[in-house]
Design a protein around this motif. Structure first.
Motif, PDB file in Angstrom:
ATOM      1  N   VAL A  92      46.177  57.426  36.579  1.00 47.79           N
ATOM      2  CA  VAL A  92      45.353  57.734  37.740  1.00 47.79           C
ATOM      3  C   VAL A  92      44.396  56.561  37.932  1.00 47.79           C
ATOM      4  O   VAL A  92      43.710  56.157  36.985  1.00 47.79           O
ATOM      5  CB  VAL A  92      44.580  59.043  37.561  1.00 47.79           C
ATOM      6  N   TYR A  93      44.368  56.039  39.124  1.00 45.03           N
ATOM      7  CA  TYR A  93      43.538  54.879  39.431  1.00 45.03           C
ATOM      8  C   TYR A  93      42.300  55.341  40.198  1.00 45.03           C
ATOM      9  O   TYR A  93      42.406  56.089  41.185  1.00 45.03           O
ATOM     10  CB  TYR A  93      44.329  53.866  40.260  1.00 45.03           C
ATOM     11  N   TYR A  94      41.148  54.864  39.744  1.00 46.44           N
ATOM     12  CA  TYR A  94      39.871  55.223  40.326  1.00 46.44           C
ATOM     13  C   TYR A  94      39.175  53.982  40.859  1.00 46.44           C
ATOM     14  O   TYR A  94      39.143  52.946  40.193  1.00 46.44           O
ATOM     15  CB  TYR A  94      38.963  55.856  39.282  1.00 46.44           C
ATOM     16  N   CYS A  95      38.586  54.102  42.056  1.00 45.56           N
ATOM     17  CA  CYS A  95      37.710  53.041  42.514  1.00 45.56           C
ATOM     18  C   CYS A  95      36.265  53.423  42.180  1.00 45.56           C
ATOM     19  O   CYS A  95      35.936  54.610  42.063  1.00 45.56           O
ATOM     20  CB  CYS A  95      37.869  52.783  44.008  1.00 45.56           C
ATOM     21  N   ALA A  96      35.442  52.420  42.015  1.00 43.60           N
ATOM     22  CA  ALA A  96      34.057  52.630  41.618  1.00 43.60           C
ATOM     23  C   ALA A  96      33.168  51.608  42.309  1.00 43.60           C
ATOM     24  O   ALA A  96      33.620  50.517  42.672  1.00 43.60           O
ATOM     25  CB  ALA A  96      33.919  52.512  40.103  1.00 43.60           C
ATOM     26  N   ALA A  97      31.902  51.964  42.465  1.00 44.58           N
ATOM     27  CA  ALA A  97      30.948  51.101  43.168  1.00 44.58           C
ATOM     28  C   ALA A  97      29.650  50.990  42.384  1.00 44.58           C
ATOM     29  O   ALA A  97      29.195  51.958  41.753  1.00 44.58           O
ATOM     30  CB  ALA A  97      30.671  51.657  44.555  1.00 44.58           C
ATOM     31  N   LYS A  98      29.055  49.816  42.454  1.00 46.31           N
ATOM     32  CA  LYS A  98      27.765  49.553  41.832  1.00 46.31           C
ATOM     33  C   LYS A  98      26.928  48.759  42.823  1.00 46.31           C
ATOM     34  O   LYS A  98      27.360  47.690  43.291  1.00 46.31           O
ATOM     35  CB  LYS A  98      27.966  48.747  40.542  1.00 46.31           C
TER      36      LYS A  98
END
Length: 126
Positions: A92-98
């Motif tokens: 499962v591929y997750y995108c993330a933000a900072k």
């Protein structure tokens, strides 16, 4: 910021997929973006990251040369182009933000990222 990942699916080994992650709610260009993945029974692992402008990227050694992260700050979207896929890319591929403003992208550690998408399944058949 809200993140919505898409583009996963079933592909044969050696094939390609492009994942997308659409962001909403904040100024997208204030954020470094990243992709992580998690296979069954394994910990979440870093895949790639990109700084706010798209001028700096970083990749896990396992995907370097096969995957490309990019972003479109007009469309508020980050992409992950995945080529030469292998069965071990199944996850499962997750995108993330900072939020970094004009700073550099954070390092490849999941705890540094504040916002996460819901994940999209990638299955590579051998």
């Amino acid at each position: 910021v809200q993140l919505q990942a898409s583009g996963g699916g079933l592909v044969q080994a050696g094939g390609s997929l492009r994942l997308s992650c659409a962001a909403a709610g904040r100024t997208f260009s204030n954020y470094a973006m990243a992709w992580f993945r998690q296979a069954p029974g394994k910990e979440r692992e870093f895949v790639a990251t990109i700084n706010w402008s798209g001028t700096s990227t970083n990749y896990a050694s396992s995907v370097k040369g096969r995957f490309t992260i990019s972003r479109d700050n007009v469309k508020n979207t980050v992409y992950l182009q995945m080529n030469s896929l292998k069965s071990e890319d199944t996850a499962v591929y997750y995108c993330a933000a900072k939020e970094t403003g004009y700073g550099p992208a954070p390092l490849a550690r999941a705890f540094e990222y504040d916002y996460w998408g819901q994940g999209t399944q990638v299955t590579v058949s051998s």
